[in-house]
Design a protein around this motif. Structure first.
Motif, PDB file in Angstrom:
ATOM      1  N   THR A  92      87.522 -44.400  26.479  1.00 52.63           N
ATOM      2  CA  THR A  92      86.230 -44.098  27.085  1.00 52.63           C
ATOM      3  C   THR A  92      85.118 -44.545  26.151  1.00 52.63           C
ATOM      4  OG1 THR A  92      87.164 -42.161  28.184  1.00 52.63           O
ATOM      5  CG2 THR A  92      84.790 -42.259  28.030  1.00 52.63           C
ATOM      6  N   LEU A  93      84.107 -45.222  26.709  1.00 50.67           N
ATOM      7  CA  LEU A  93      82.925 -45.626  25.966  1.00 50.67           C
ATOM      8  C   LEU A  93      81.752 -44.818  26.494  1.00 50.67           C
ATOM      9  CD1 LEU A  93      84.621 -48.508  26.298  1.00 50.67           C
ATOM     10  CD2 LEU A  93      82.594 -49.340  25.181  1.00 50.67           C
ATOM     11  N   ILE A  94      80.929 -44.297  25.598  1.00 48.06           N
ATOM     12  CA  ILE A  94      79.739 -43.557  25.988  1.00 48.06           C
ATOM     13  C   ILE A  94      78.540 -44.289  25.402  1.00 48.06           C
ATOM     14  CG2 ILE A  94      78.538 -41.351  25.898  1.00 48.06           C
ATOM     15  CD1 ILE A  94      81.327 -40.076  25.393  1.00 48.06           C
ATOM     16  N   VAL A  95      77.685 -44.823  26.290  1.00 48.58           N
ATOM     17  CA  VAL A  95      76.489 -45.550  25.878  1.00 48.58           C
ATOM     18  C   VAL A  95      75.309 -44.605  26.072  1.00 48.58           C
ATOM     19  CG1 VAL A  95      75.107 -47.619  26.214  1.00 48.58           C
ATOM     20  CG2 VAL A  95      77.545 -47.692  26.688  1.00 48.58           C
ATOM     21  N   THR A  96      74.563 -44.320  24.982  1.00 44.52           N
ATOM     22  CA  THR A  96      73.437 -43.396  25.053  1.00 44.52           C
ATOM     23  C   THR A  96      72.191 -44.031  24.453  1.00 44.52           C
ATOM     24  OG1 THR A  96      74.045 -42.415  22.938  1.00 44.52           O
ATOM     25  CG2 THR A  96      74.860 -41.317  24.917  1.00 44.52           C
ATOM     26  N   GLY A  97      71.037 -43.487  24.836  1.00 46.36           N
ATOM     27  CA  GLY A  97      69.771 -43.948  24.290  1.00 46.36           C
ATOM     28  C   GLY A  97      68.612 -43.351  25.047  1.00 46.36           C
ATOM     29  N   ILE A  98      67.381 -43.666  24.594  1.00 48.36           N
ATOM     30  CA  ILE A  98      66.193 -43.128  25.249  1.00 48.36           C
ATOM     31  C   ILE A  98      65.489 -44.166  26.117  1.00 48.36           C
ATOM     32  CG2 ILE A  98      65.808 -41.348  23.525  1.00 48.36           C
ATOM     33  CD1 ILE A  98      63.639 -43.104  22.285  1.00 48.36           C
ATOM     34  N   ASP A  99      65.853 -45.436  25.975  1.00 47.92           N
ATOM     35  CA  ASP A  99      65.255 -46.494  26.784  1.00 47.92           C
ATOM     36  C   ASP A  99      66.250 -46.885  27.876  1.00 47.92           C
ATOM     37  OD1 ASP A  99      63.777 -48.552  27.811  1.00 47.92           O
ATOM     38  OD2 ASP A  99      64.022 -49.882  26.079  1.00 47.92           O
ATOM     39  N   LYS A 100      65.899 -46.619  29.123  1.00 45.49           N
ATOM     40  CA  LYS A 100      66.822 -46.834  30.239  1.00 45.49           C
ATOM     41  C   LYS A 100      67.246 -48.294  30.352  1.00 45.49           C
ATOM     42  CE  LYS A 100      67.639 -45.769  35.031  1.00 45.49           C
ATOM     43  NZ  LYS A 100      67.208 -45.016  36.186  1.00 45.49           N
ATOM     44  N   GLU A 101      66.323 -49.227  30.119  1.00 46.96           N
ATOM     45  CA  GLU A 101      66.650 -50.642  30.248  1.00 46.96           C
ATOM     46  C   GLU A 101      67.632 -51.092  29.170  1.00 46.96           C
ATOM     47  OE1 GLU A 101      63.310 -53.180  30.737  1.00 46.96           O
ATOM     48  OE2 GLU A 101      62.546 -52.019  32.414  1.00 46.96           O
ATOM     49  N   SER A 102      67.460 -50.629  27.936  1.00 42.16           N
ATOM     50  CA  SER A 102      68.374 -51.001  26.855  1.00 42.16           C
ATOM     51  C   SER A 102      69.765 -50.433  27.099  1.00 42.16           C
ATOM     52  CB  SER A 102      67.859 -50.494  25.514  1.00 42.16           C
ATOM     53  OG  SER A 102      66.645 -51.105  25.199  1.00 42.16           O
ATOM     54  N   VAL A 103      69.839 -49.175  27.534  1.00 44.28           N
ATOM     55  CA  VAL A 103      71.135 -48.538  27.798  1.00 44.28           C
ATOM     56  C   VAL A 103      71.832 -49.244  28.961  1.00 44.28           C
ATOM     57  CG1 VAL A 103      72.262 -46.392  28.501  1.00 44.28           C
ATOM     58  CG2 VAL A 103      70.410 -46.325  26.858  1.00 44.28           C
ATOM     59  N   GLY A 104      71.092 -49.526  30.027  1.00 48.08           N
ATOM     60  CA  GLY A 104      71.674 -50.196  31.186  1.00 48.08           C
ATOM     61  C   GLY A 104      72.115 -51.616  30.871  1.00 48.08           C
ATOM     62  N   GLN A 105      71.333 -52.346  30.063  1.00 49.30           N
ATOM     63  CA  GLN A 105      71.707 -53.714  29.705  1.00 49.30           C
ATOM     64  C   GLN A 105      72.916 -53.730  28.775  1.00 49.30           C
ATOM     65  OE1 GLN A 105      70.264 -56.581  31.068  1.00 49.30           O
ATOM     66  NE2 GLN A 105      72.133 -57.387  30.185  1.00 49.30           N
ATOM     67  N   THR A 106      73.012 -52.763  27.883  1.00 47.78           N
ATOM     68  CA  THR A 106      74.186 -52.661  27.016  1.00 47.78           C
ATOM     69  C   THR A 106      75.433 -52.414  27.853  1.00 47.78           C
ATOM     70  OG1 THR A 106      72.852 -51.818  25.201  1.00 47.78           O
ATOM     71  CG2 THR A 106      75.219 -51.379  25.096  1.00 47.78           C
ATOM     72  N   SER A 140      70.165 -48.468  21.501  1.00 48.15           N
ATOM     73  CA  SER A 140      71.282 -47.820  22.191  1.00 48.15           C
ATOM     74  C   SER A 140      72.423 -47.583  21.212  1.00 48.15           C
ATOM     75  CB  SER A 140      71.780 -48.685  23.346  1.00 48.15           C
ATOM     76  OG  SER A 140      70.747 -48.926  24.255  1.00 48.15           O
ATOM     77  N   LYS A 141      73.196 -46.536  21.493  1.00 52.26           N
ATOM     78  CA  LYS A 141      74.354 -46.214  20.657  1.00 52.26           C
ATOM     79  C   LYS A 141      75.599 -46.218  21.534  1.00 52.26           C
ATOM     80  CE  LYS A 141      71.650 -43.252  17.620  1.00 52.26           C
ATOM     81  NZ  LYS A 141      70.386 -43.482  18.301  1.00 52.26           N
ATOM     82  N   VAL A 142      76.704 -46.745  21.002  1.00 57.29           N
ATOM     83  CA  VAL A 142      77.976 -46.767  21.715  1.00 57.29           C
ATOM     84  C   VAL A 142      78.957 -45.930  20.931  1.00 57.29           C
ATOM     85  CG1 VAL A 142      79.861 -48.211  22.534  1.00 57.29           C
ATOM     86  CG2 VAL A 142      77.531 -49.041  22.689  1.00 57.29           C
ATOM     87  N   GLU A 143      79.533 -44.941  21.612  1.00 57.98           N
ATOM     88  CA  GLU A 143      80.516 -44.047  21.003  1.00 57.98           C
ATOM     89  C   GLU A 143      81.850 -44.275  21.699  1.00 57.98           C
ATOM     90  OE1 GLU A 143      81.250 -39.250  20.619  1.00 57.98           O
ATOM     91  OE2 GLU A 143      79.251 -40.001  21.128  1.00 57.98           O
ATOM     92  N   LEU A 144      82.922 -44.370  20.924  1.00 57.24           N
ATOM     93  CA  LEU A 144      84.253 -44.603  21.470  1.00 57.24           C
ATOM     94  C   LEU A 144      85.086 -43.341  21.345  1.00 57.24           C
ATOM     95  CD1 LEU A 144      84.868 -48.041  19.764  1.00 57.24           C
ATOM     96  CD2 LEU A 144      84.138 -47.649  22.095  1.00 57.24           C
ATOM     97  N   LYS A 145      85.699 -42.947  22.471  1.00 58.85           N
ATOM     98  CA  LYS A 145      86.630 -41.813  22.470  1.00 58.85           C
ATOM     99  C   LYS A 145      87.858 -42.266  23.248  1.00 58.85           C
ATOM    100  CE  LYS A 145      83.298 -38.057  22.244  1.00 58.85           C
ATOM    101  NZ  LYS A 145      82.741 -36.887  22.926  1.00 58.85           N
ATOM    102  N   GLY A 146      88.847 -42.771  22.539  1.00 58.65           N
ATOM    103  CA  GLY A 146      90.050 -43.283  23.200  1.00 58.65           C
ATOM    104  C   GLY A 146      89.717 -44.509  24.033  1.00 58.65           C
TER     105      GLY A 146
END
Length: 177
Positions: free
Chosen positions: A135-149, A127-133
């Motif tokens: 706001t945090l955007i958590v993205t990835g291809i594995d739903k469980e990893s993104v949701g757990q993050t 999973s990748k976490v991007e910060l914009k002010g």
């Protein structure tokens, strides 16, 4: 019984699905590859010309529910490698501005409720976490990893020892895509 137990899953073009002998299903698509071991006694995952079929030979309730669960996992894997998953979170504070920093495999949350020691949340899998002010955007291809993050970040800012009706500071889920 009269009910059809098998679940059919469409596999779109550009997505390759491979089922190995040890019940490991590997789904490869334009965004990457996701692999997972999907096994339950009496349940079989078969590759057919138009997609996948999850079927069981026993008509018990537990087996029917596991057929649905395994089919949902396969659909999530296919969605992940074609579209990916994105969760948007927002940092909410009233007095002390929260400072966020994504470093390697964790998110550091500083100045939460004026605390001196920063809190941390683990980033799971790829999973990748991007910060914009704020706001945090958590993205990835594995739903469980993104949701757990996302859940790790939300739990790291859980308010303890104060009235949560008054202290509503934290990082909360705003949108799922």
């Amino acid at each position: 019984m009269g009910k059809e137990l098998a679940r059919h899953i469409e596999v779109p073009e550009g997505v390759e699905v491979e089922i190995s002998d040890d019940f490991t299903v590997t789904v490869a698509g334009p965004l990457g590859t996701v692999s997972r071991r999907l096994w339950h006694p009496g349940i079989e995952i078969k590759r057919v010309e138009s997609g996948l079929v999850v079927d069981c030979d026993v008509a018990r309730k537990r087996h029917r529910s596991m057929v649905g669960t395994l089919a949902a996992h396969l659909k999530n894997m296919i969605t992940g490698v074609t579209d990916g998953f994105e969760y948007r979170m927002k940092a909410v504070y009233s007095h002390f501005p929260i400072q966020l920093k994504a470093t390697g495999k964790e998110v550091l949350i500083s100045n939460f409720l004026g605390e001196r020691k920063p809190r941390s949340a683990k980033i799971m899998g790829a999973s990748k976490v991007e910060l914009k002010g704020d706001t945090l955007i958590v993205t990835g291809i594995d739903k469980e990893s993104v949701g757990q993050t996302m859940a790790n970040i939300e739990q790291a800012t859980k308010v303890r020892g104060f009235d949560i009706r008054v202290f509503q500071d934290g990082i909360y889920l705003v949108e799922k895509r």
